[in-house]
Design a protein around this motif. Structure first.
Motif, mmCIF file in Angstrom:
data_model
loop_
_atom_site.group_PDB
_atom_site.id
_atom_site.type_symbol
_atom_site.label_atom_id
_atom_site.label_comp_id
_atom_site.label_asym_id
_atom_site.label_seq_id
_atom_site.Cartn_x
_atom_site.Cartn_y
_atom_site.Cartn_z
ATOM 1 N N LEU A 28 4.907 -89.492 -80.775
ATOM 2 C CA LEU A 28 5.101 -89.168 -82.194
ATOM 3 C C LEU A 28 3.838 -88.559 -82.797
ATOM 4 C CD1 LEU A 28 7.110 -92.353 -83.214
ATOM 5 C CD2 LEU A 28 7.973 -90.001 -83.272
ATOM 6 N N ARG A 29 2.672 -89.140 -82.476
ATOM 7 C CA ARG A 29 1.413 -88.592 -83.004
ATOM 8 C C ARG A 29 1.134 -87.205 -82.440
ATOM 9 N NH1 ARG A 29 -1.738 -93.885 -82.261
ATOM 10 N NH2 ARG A 29 -2.683 -92.680 -80.620
ATOM 11 N N ASP A 30 1.432 -86.996 -81.158
ATOM 12 C CA ASP A 30 1.247 -85.667 -80.561
ATOM 13 C C ASP A 30 2.151 -84.636 -81.229
ATOM 14 O OD1 ASP A 30 -0.660 -86.637 -78.837
ATOM 15 O OD2 ASP A 30 0.666 -86.687 -77.073
ATOM 16 N N THR A 31 3.370 -85.021 -81.532
ATOM 17 C CA THR A 31 4.298 -84.098 -82.196
ATOM 18 C C THR A 31 3.817 -83.785 -83.606
ATOM 19 O OG1 THR A 31 6.123 -84.960 -80.876
ATOM 20 C CG2 THR A 31 6.701 -83.744 -82.874
ATOM 21 N N ALA A 32 3.346 -84.792 -84.326
ATOM 22 C CA ALA A 32 2.810 -84.568 -85.674
ATOM 23 C C ALA A 32 1.619 -83.621 -85.613
ATOM 24 C CB ALA A 32 2.406 -85.896 -86.306
ATOM 25 N N SER A 33 0.760 -83.801 -84.633
ATOM 26 C CA SER A 33 -0.405 -82.929 -84.467
ATOM 27 C C SER A 33 0.029 -81.498 -84.165
ATOM 28 C CB SER A 33 -1.287 -83.471 -83.344
ATOM 29 O OG SER A 33 -2.387 -82.642 -83.133
ATOM 30 N N LEU A 34 1.048 -81.340 -83.360
ATOM 31 C CA LEU A 34 1.561 -80.007 -83.048
ATOM 32 C C LEU A 34 2.070 -79.307 -84.311
ATOM 33 C CD1 LEU A 34 2.487 -77.781 -81.071
ATOM 34 C CD2 LEU A 34 4.624 -79.072 -80.837
ATOM 35 N N PHE A 35 2.796 -80.025 -85.165
ATOM 36 C CA PHE A 35 3.295 -79.426 -86.403
ATOM 37 C C PHE A 35 2.148 -78.990 -87.309
ATOM 38 C CE2 PHE A 35 7.347 -82.095 -85.897
ATOM 39 C CZ PHE A 35 7.999 -81.065 -85.244
ATOM 40 N N ARG A 36 1.096 -79.814 -87.421
ATOM 41 C CA ARG A 36 -0.058 -79.444 -88.241
ATOM 42 C C ARG A 36 -0.749 -78.201 -87.674
ATOM 43 N NH1 ARG A 36 -0.264 -85.024 -88.807
ATOM 44 N NH2 ARG A 36 -1.571 -85.275 -86.984
ATOM 45 N N ARG A 37 -0.883 -78.129 -86.360
ATOM 46 C CA ARG A 37 -1.518 -76.972 -85.727
ATOM 47 C C ARG A 37 -0.684 -75.714 -85.954
ATOM 48 N NH1 ARG A 37 -5.571 -75.595 -83.177
ATOM 49 N NH2 ARG A 37 -6.319 -77.700 -82.868
ATOM 50 N N MET A 38 0.637 -75.827 -85.918
ATOM 51 C CA MET A 38 1.501 -74.669 -86.157
ATOM 52 C C MET A 38 1.275 -74.109 -87.559
ATOM 53 S SD MET A 38 4.932 -76.135 -84.300
ATOM 54 C CE MET A 38 6.038 -74.841 -84.798
ATOM 55 N N VAL A 39 1.172 -74.976 -88.549
ATOM 56 C CA VAL A 39 0.945 -74.525 -89.920
ATOM 57 C C VAL A 39 -0.419 -73.846 -90.033
ATOM 58 C CG1 VAL A 39 0.585 -75.282 -92.299
ATOM 59 C CG2 VAL A 39 2.468 -76.229 -90.958
ATOM 60 N N CYS A 40 -1.444 -74.442 -89.446
ATOM 61 C CA CYS A 40 -2.791 -73.868 -89.516
ATOM 62 C C CYS A 40 -2.864 -72.527 -88.802
ATOM 63 C CB CYS A 40 -3.809 -74.836 -88.927
ATOM 64 S SG CYS A 40 -4.044 -76.316 -89.908
ATOM 65 N N ASN A 41 -2.224 -72.417 -87.656
ATOM 66 C CA ASN A 41 -2.223 -71.138 -86.942
ATOM 67 C C ASN A 41 -1.508 -70.067 -87.750
ATOM 68 O OD1 ASN A 41 -3.710 -71.818 -84.680
ATOM 69 N ND2 ASN A 41 -1.930 -72.564 -83.565
ATOM 70 N N ARG A 42 -0.454 -70.442 -88.435
ATOM 71 C CA ARG A 42 0.255 -69.484 -89.291
ATOM 72 C C ARG A 42 -0.661 -69.015 -90.414
ATOM 73 N NH1 ARG A 42 4.943 -72.221 -92.048
ATOM 74 N NH2 ARG A 42 3.242 -72.971 -93.324
ATOM 75 N N ASP A 43 -1.420 -69.933 -91.009
ATOM 76 C CA ASP A 43 -2.348 -69.582 -92.085
ATOM 77 C C ASP A 43 -3.462 -68.662 -91.590
ATOM 78 O OD1 ASP A 43 -0.853 -71.165 -93.772
ATOM 79 O OD2 ASP A 43 -2.253 -72.863 -93.712
ATOM 80 N N ALA A 44 -3.865 -68.818 -90.331
ATOM 81 C CA ALA A 44 -4.971 -68.029 -89.780
ATOM 82 C C ALA A 44 -4.506 -66.710 -89.162
ATOM 83 C CB ALA A 44 -5.707 -68.846 -88.727
ATOM 84 N N ALA A 45 -3.217 -66.416 -89.228
ATOM 85 C CA ALA A 45 -2.685 -65.201 -88.596
ATOM 86 C C ALA A 45 -3.118 -63.925 -89.310
ATOM 87 C CB ALA A 45 -1.167 -65.270 -88.532
ATOM 88 N N ASP A 46 -3.433 -64.004 -90.605
ATOM 89 C CA ASP A 46 -3.864 -62.825 -91.357
ATOM 90 C C ASP A 46 -5.335 -62.553 -91.031
ATOM 91 O OD1 ASP A 46 -4.660 -60.899 -93.199
ATOM 92 O OD2 ASP A 46 -3.652 -61.858 -94.887
ATOM 93 N N PRO A 47 -5.657 -61.423 -90.401
ATOM 94 C CA PRO A 47 -7.048 -61.166 -90.020
ATOM 95 C C PRO A 47 -7.957 -60.802 -91.196
ATOM 96 C CG PRO A 47 -5.683 -59.294 -89.440
ATOM 97 C CD PRO A 47 -4.761 -60.363 -89.963
ATOM 98 N N THR A 48 -7.390 -60.575 -92.384
ATOM 99 C CA THR A 48 -8.203 -60.155 -93.514
ATOM 100 C C THR A 48 -8.535 -61.284 -94.477
ATOM 101 O OG1 THR A 48 -6.278 -59.512 -94.846
ATOM 102 C CG2 THR A 48 -7.271 -57.822 -93.434
#
Length: 110
Positions: A28-48
């Motif tokens: 459960l904790r690993d899955t929660a961590s994966l969801f948080r990482r997905m959101v952060c990676n989406r936020d960092a997708a804009d190179p500008t």
């Protein structure tokens, strides 16, 4: 707030429930961590631009800055950015890092 963050919070709550075995808690904790990482990676997708948030994983601004030739050290409250011998830039949570094609600057939060 992102629905993935809400989902991560629910998985964290379940992980600390009395009914879960140790193996289930880890999953459960690993899955929660994966969801948080997905959101952060989406936020960092804009190179500008990258808005620093309190829920952002520490390696996200470090990686974003490294892609632009900067070193970054993220910590509590924000991050410090530097390239070569240039003056260090300090950005706090809520600020937005901006890349203009040559250098990173900070748009301070209101």
């Amino acid at each position: 707030m992102s629905s993935l963050f809400d989902l991560a919070h629910e998985y964290d709550k379940q992980a600390f429930g009395a009914w879960a075995s140790q193996r289930e808690r880890w999953a459960l904790r690993d899955t929660a961590s994966l969801f948080r990482r997905m959101v952060c990676n989406r936020d960092a997708a804009d190179p500008t631009r990258l808005k620093l948030t309190g829920t952002m994983l520490l390696d996200i601004p470090e990686r974003w800055c490294r892609q632009h030739g900067y070193r970054a050290v993220a910590g509590y409250g924000g991050c410090t950015i530097q390239r070569g011998n240039e003056t260090a830039i300090v950005a706090k949570i809520g600020d937005t890092l901006l890349w203009d094609g040559e250098r990173i600057s900070v748009e301070e939060a209101p």
